[in-house]
Motif scaffolding. Structure first.
Motif, PDB file in Angstrom:
ATOM      1  N   ARG A  63      72.063  15.872  31.892  1.00 12.95           N
ATOM      2  CA  ARG A  63      71.774  15.867  30.453  1.00 12.95           C
ATOM      3  C   ARG A  63      72.937  15.229  29.684  1.00 12.95           C
ATOM      4  N   PHE A  64      74.177  15.516  30.146  1.00 18.71           N
ATOM      5  CA  PHE A  64      75.362  14.924  29.516  1.00 18.71           C
ATOM      6  C   PHE A  64      75.310  13.396  29.653  1.00 18.71           C
ATOM      7  N   ILE A  65      74.966  12.916  30.872  1.00 19.68           N
ATOM      8  CA  ILE A  65      74.902  11.465  31.123  1.00 19.68           C
ATOM      9  C   ILE A  65      73.806  10.823  30.258  1.00 19.68           C
ATOM     10  N   ASP A  66      72.645  11.509  30.147  1.00 14.73           N
ATOM     11  CA  ASP A  66      71.536  10.965  29.360  1.00 14.73           C
ATOM     12  C   ASP A  66      71.868  10.902  27.875  1.00 14.73           C
ATOM     13  N   SER A  67      72.617  11.910  27.408  1.00 17.65           N
ATOM     14  CA  SER A  67      72.878  11.939  25.956  1.00 17.65           C
ATOM     15  C   SER A  67      74.121  11.124  25.579  1.00 17.65           C
ATOM     16  N   GLN A  68      75.062  10.940  26.537  1.00 14.20           N
ATOM     17  CA  GLN A  68      76.264  10.143  26.236  1.00 14.20           C
ATOM     18  C   GLN A  68      76.493   9.080  27.317  1.00 14.20           C
ATOM     19  N   PRO A  69      75.502   8.187  27.496  1.00 17.15           N
ATOM     20  CA  PRO A  69      75.579   7.237  28.625  1.00 17.15           C
ATOM     21  C   PRO A  69      76.782   6.303  28.588  1.00 17.15           C
ATOM     22  N   ARG A  70      77.384   6.151  27.385  1.00 20.02           N
ATOM     23  CA  ARG A  70      78.542   5.248  27.318  1.00 20.02           C
ATOM     24  C   ARG A  70      79.835   5.983  27.667  1.00 20.02           C
ATOM     25  N   ASP A  71      79.744   7.311  27.757  1.00 17.04           N
ATOM     26  CA  ASP A  71      80.944   8.100  28.007  1.00 17.04           C
ATOM     27  C   ASP A  71      80.958   8.622  29.453  1.00 17.04           C
ATOM     28  N   VAL A  72      80.676   7.723  30.418  1.00 20.27           N
ATOM     29  CA  VAL A  72      80.689   8.139  31.820  1.00 20.27           C
ATOM     30  C   VAL A  72      81.559   7.177  32.622  1.00 20.27           C
ATOM     31  N   ASP A  73      82.045   7.623  33.779  1.00 21.58           N
ATOM     32  CA  ASP A  73      82.830   6.739  34.641  1.00 21.58           C
ATOM     33  C   ASP A  73      82.582   7.085  36.108  1.00 21.58           C
ATOM     34  N   GLU A  74      83.228   6.314  37.013  1.00 23.38           N
ATOM     35  CA  GLU A  74      82.948   6.533  38.432  1.00 23.38           C
ATOM     36  C   GLU A  74      83.483   7.885  38.914  1.00 23.38           C
ATOM     37  N   VAL A  75      84.486   8.429  38.239  1.00 24.20           N
ATOM     38  CA  VAL A  75      85.029   9.734  38.644  1.00 24.20           C
ATOM     39  C   VAL A  75      83.943  10.802  38.510  1.00 24.20           C
ATOM     40  N   LEU A  76      83.224  10.745  37.401  1.00 21.44           N
ATOM     41  CA  LEU A  76      82.130  11.697  37.164  1.00 21.44           C
ATOM     42  C   LEU A  76      81.024  11.510  38.208  1.00 21.44           C
ATOM     43  N   PHE A  77      80.657  10.261  38.454  1.00 23.27           N
ATOM     44  CA  PHE A  77      79.598  10.003  39.440  1.00 23.27           C
ATOM     45  C   PHE A  77      80.036  10.378  40.862  1.00 23.27           C
ATOM     46  N   ASN A  78      81.330  10.148  41.172  1.00 24.43           N
ATOM     47  CA  ASN A  78      81.824  10.547  42.496  1.00 24.43           C
ATOM     48  C   ASN A  78      81.752  12.062  42.680  1.00 24.43           C
ATOM     49  N   ALA A  79      82.045  12.780  41.590  1.00 24.47           N
ATOM     50  CA  ALA A  79      81.964  14.250  41.657  1.00 24.47           C
ATOM     51  C   ALA A  79      80.513  14.678  41.929  1.00 24.47           C
TER      52      ALA A  79
END
Length: 356
Positions: A63-79
Motif C-alpha cells: 500500500r505504501f508503494i502504491d500510494s508513494q511510488p516515487r518514494d521507493v528504492d532498491e533497499v525497500l524492494f530487496n527487503a
C-alpha cells in the motif's frame, strides 16, 4: 518522523499499527523507516516467521508503494524480496520483481543474491541460471556474499559443475579467497561423493591462505563418511585435536565420526567417541544417541543398545518416535514382533517414560 519514533519507543508491532493508521488518514511515511521496519520483522533468520503477521506487513508495504511510488528504492524492494525468500513464496517474488521493473527501480548485486538464493532453495536451477546470466551488470558488481548465494544455489540444485565453473571465474579475478565459498563447494563434493575433489579444495585452502573453520572440517568429515573413508576422517579429527589447531571440534564433528563408525560396523570405536564427547564437556543430543543405537542394530548388540538408551534417558533427553523405531528394530533382531514389542514396552516402563 512519527513512525521512526514509534518504532524506537514501542517496537515493531506498534510501528506497523501506526503505519496502518497513517495510511488510513492519508499521512505519508518514508521509505527508510518502512525498510527498517521490514528488516526488523524478518530479523536475522534465526527465528521462524509468524506467517499471517508477515503477510499483513507485506500488504502495508504494498500500500505504501502504491500510494508513494516515487518514494521507493532498491533497499525497500530487496527487503521485500528477502521476506518472500524466507516465506518461500515464489509468486510473491515474481510480483515484486515485476513491480520493481514497472517503477524503474534498478536492482543491485544484493537483489541478484536474493533471487538466486530464492530459486536455489526452490530447486529451480533454470531460474537460477537465467537470472545469473540476465543480470550481467549486477553480476559484475557482485561481492563474495552474492557469489556465495550463487554457488550455494548451484550446489543445492545438484549442479556442482556449474558451481565449480563460477568459482574458477572468481579465481581468475583473485576473488576466491573466502572460507564460506570453499566450504560450500566441499559440501557439494560430499553430496556428489567426490572425496578426492573435496580434499583437493580442503588442502588448496591452506596453500591459498584461506582459514578452515569448524563448518569446513565438519563438511569434509561428512564427505569422508559418505565415501566410507574413515582413515582420512580419523586423520582430520586428530588434526583438529592437536594442540596447535585453531579449530575446536564441536558436537557435529564427533557425531559425524560416530555416524561413520556405526555405518562401517565399528561399534567399539563409536562408543569410545561418545566418551570423548563427554570428557570434553559437550552435551550429546538425541541424534548422537539414535545413531549409536542404530549402530547396535547393525551389530546385533541388544545389550549395548539398551545401555545407550538408558544413558540417553539419564542425560535428561526425551526419546522421539525415531528412537522408538530404532529400538523396535533392535529387538526384532533377536525376537518375534510380539516379544520385541513387550521388551520395548518394558524398557520404557523401567525408564519411567511414556511410550509414543
Amino acid at each position: 518522523g512519527g513512525l521512526e519514533d514509534v518504532l524506537r519507543r514501542k517496537g515493531v508491532d506498534e510501528a506497523w499499527n501506526a503505519l496502518e493508521e497513517m495510511q488510513r488518514n492519508g499521512v505519508t511515511s518514508d521509505k527508510f523507516t518502512v525498510s527498517r521496519l521490514l528488516m526488523k520483522t524478518v530479523g536475522d533468520g534465526r527465528f521462524k516467521l509468524n506467517v499471517p503477521r508477515t503477510y499483513r506487513c507485506i500488504g502495508l508495504v504494498q500500500r505504501f508503494i502504491d500510494s508513494q511510488p516515487r518514494d521507493v528504492d532498491e533497499v525497500l524492494f530487496n527487503a521485500l524480496l528477502d521476506i518472500s525468500c524466507r516465506l518461500r513464496d515464489l509468486s510473491w517474488t515474481e510480483a515484486t520483481v515485476k513491480r520493481m521493473q514497472e517503477l524503474s527501480v534498478k536492482p543491485s548485486p544484493v537483489t541478484l543474491g536474493i533471487l538466486v538464493k530464492t530459486y536455489g532453495q526452490a530447486g529451480d536451477i533454470q531460474k537460477v541460471l537465467q537470472v545469473w546470466s540476465e543480470m550481467d551488470e549486477q553480476r559484475r558488481g557482485a561481492n563474495a556474499v552474492t557469489y556465495g548465494c550463487m554457488i550455494d544455489a548451484c550446489v543445492k540444485c545438484g549442479r556442482l559443475d556449474v558451481a565449480l565453473e563460477i568459482f574458477a571465474d572468481m579465481k581468475e579475478e583473485g576473488r576466491h579467497k573466502n572460507t564460506v565459498l570453499y566450504t560450500t563447494l566441499i559440501k557439494g563434493c560430499g553430496l556428489e561423493k567426490d572425496l578426492q575433489k573435496a580434499l583437493e579444495l580442503f588442502h588448496e585452502m591452506t596453500s591459498e591462505g584461506v582459514p578452515h573453520n569448524a563448518i569446513t572440517y565438519n563438511s569434509i568429515l561428512e564427505a569422508c563418511v559418505k565415501c566410507n573413508d574413515l582413515t582420512v576422517a580419523e586423520g582430520l579429527l586428530e588434526e583438529m585435536l592437536s594442540s596447535d589447531s585453531s579449530v575446536e571440534p564441536d558436537l557435529i564433528t564427533f557425531s559425524t565420526i560416530i555416524k561413520g563408525y556405526c555405518y562401517a560396523g565399528y561399534l567399539e570405536k563409536a562408543l569410545k567417541t561418545l566418551e570423548s564427547i563427554k570428557s570434553r564437556g559437550l552435551h550429546c543430543d538425541e541424534l548422537v544417541y539414535n545413531t549409536l543405537i542404530d549402530g547396535c542394530v547393525k551389530a546385533c548388540d541388544i545389550d549395548t543398545g539398551v545401555r545407550v538408551f538408558e544413558e540417553m534417558i539419564a542425560a535428561g533427553l526425551r526419546p522421539s518416535t525415531v528412537t522408538h523405531g530404532i529400538l523396535m528394530r533392535l529387538h526384532l533382531r533377536a525376537a518375534a514382533e510380539d516379544e520385541a514389542n513387550d521388551a520395548v514396552a518394558q524398557l520404557y516402563q523401567r525408564s519411567g517414560i511414556e511410550r509414543p
